[in-house]
Design an enzyme around this catalytic site. Sequence first.
Site, mmCIF file in Angstrom:
data_model
loop_
_atom_site.group_PDB
_atom_site.id
_atom_site.type_symbol
_atom_site.label_atom_id
_atom_site.label_comp_id
_atom_site.label_asym_id
_atom_site.label_seq_id
_atom_site.Cartn_x
_atom_site.Cartn_y
_atom_site.Cartn_z
ATOM 1 N N TYR A 91 -16.717 81.954 66.263
ATOM 2 C CA TYR A 91 -17.540 82.072 67.454
ATOM 3 C C TYR A 91 -18.931 82.583 67.077
ATOM 4 O O TYR A 91 -19.138 83.758 66.810
ATOM 5 C CB TYR A 91 -16.903 83.010 68.471
ATOM 6 C CG TYR A 91 -15.525 82.612 68.930
ATOM 7 C CD1 TYR A 91 -15.045 81.313 68.784
ATOM 8 C CD2 TYR A 91 -14.684 83.546 69.523
ATOM 9 C CE1 TYR A 91 -13.781 80.961 69.216
ATOM 10 C CE2 TYR A 91 -13.418 83.203 69.966
ATOM 11 C CZ TYR A 91 -12.968 81.910 69.808
ATOM 12 O OH TYR A 91 -11.706 81.582 70.232
ATOM 13 N N HIS A 132 -6.416 79.535 63.113
ATOM 14 C CA HIS A 132 -7.310 78.930 64.095
ATOM 15 C C HIS A 132 -7.580 77.449 63.831
ATOM 16 O O HIS A 132 -7.832 77.043 62.697
ATOM 17 C CB HIS A 132 -8.634 79.696 64.065
ATOM 18 C CG HIS A 132 -9.481 79.523 65.285
ATOM 19 N ND1 HIS A 132 -10.815 79.855 65.319
ATOM 20 C CD2 HIS A 132 -9.191 79.059 66.532
ATOM 21 C CE1 HIS A 132 -11.305 79.619 66.524
ATOM 22 N NE2 HIS A 132 -10.338 79.125 67.275
#
Length: 349
Positions: free
Chosen positions: A68, A150
């Site tokens: 992110y 992820h």
Amino acid sequence: MPTKGRGTDAPLPSNAPRSGRFRPSSRLGLGGVAIGNGFAPATDAQSEQTLAAAWAAGVRYFDTSPWYGLGLSERRFGHHLHTHPADQYVLSTKVGRLLTATAGPLQETMWQSPSPFRYRYDYSAAGTRRSVEDSLNRLGVAQLDVVFIHDLSPDNEEDLGMPWEQRFAEAAKGAMPELTRMREEGLIKAWGFGVNRPEPALRAIEQADPDIFLLACQYSLLDHAETLHETFPKIAAHGASVVVGAPLLAGYLAGRERYLYDGKVPDWAPARRARVQAVCDRHGVDLRTVALQFANAPAVVSAVIPGARTPAQVQANVASMAVAVPQALWDELRHEGLIDADAPVPAAA
């Protein structure tokens, strides 16, 4: 979108203490995509205000990732969280991408004004250990509660550079046993997968011993039947739980004309949202509130983590959890075929 409906003084929903696999204490968390400059840039000061507002409102679960903003979200989360005792909140982050500082041109990503890092995929044991250590340094904290593997998912194959099954085989030999060792060592409390499709999570149950899954883009008020009937029962049978990511479909269920992470609104979505909105209007409750409470209702769900860029957004999400949604609203949605006949809904207030 203003909060509508009869408010209550109920505290934020929480998970009762239980033996067995770890679950976050708070069932409403804060997702870190927006604070990592997803969709639009935010300043450090604005992000700090948002995190402070979440804490003041009672949010105690925070989810972030190296991905992110290429480290930006982790640094911003850590700047706030390091001022609070570690035993008062739950923190999750992710592994799978390693970051390297660069003065050259950045790779093209979805992030607005990201940090000056390049990334490469690494699901090996050594890469996983390094990723966790790097995250602790960026966050400036001494502990992580949950680590998710992820974006090892079919929808990400182009960026992975190979079929996801090949990367999964790497993780099966590397990341999964390494995270299990970290759990046994007490370095983390739980691990699982953070993915936008169910296949990797279900395969992980067959090959390893994960505790919790962050399933984004898979369970929402508008689109939930397959996950409800196919994915949730298998995860529940394993004894694991689910964190629902993107419960508002990246803003679409809060009034934005943006659907999930690529922004494209499916052809079927406007008419369905309009029908659900009409039911909400008849019962005097806003769409965001109904969407968040719906996503939070299944027993296998341990948290929902809508994102927020501003204090007002996080305060609105918190307010939604205290609204008494009439049972008649859920009954009408079910009667109109707008939610699955078997979909759990909150207990009547």
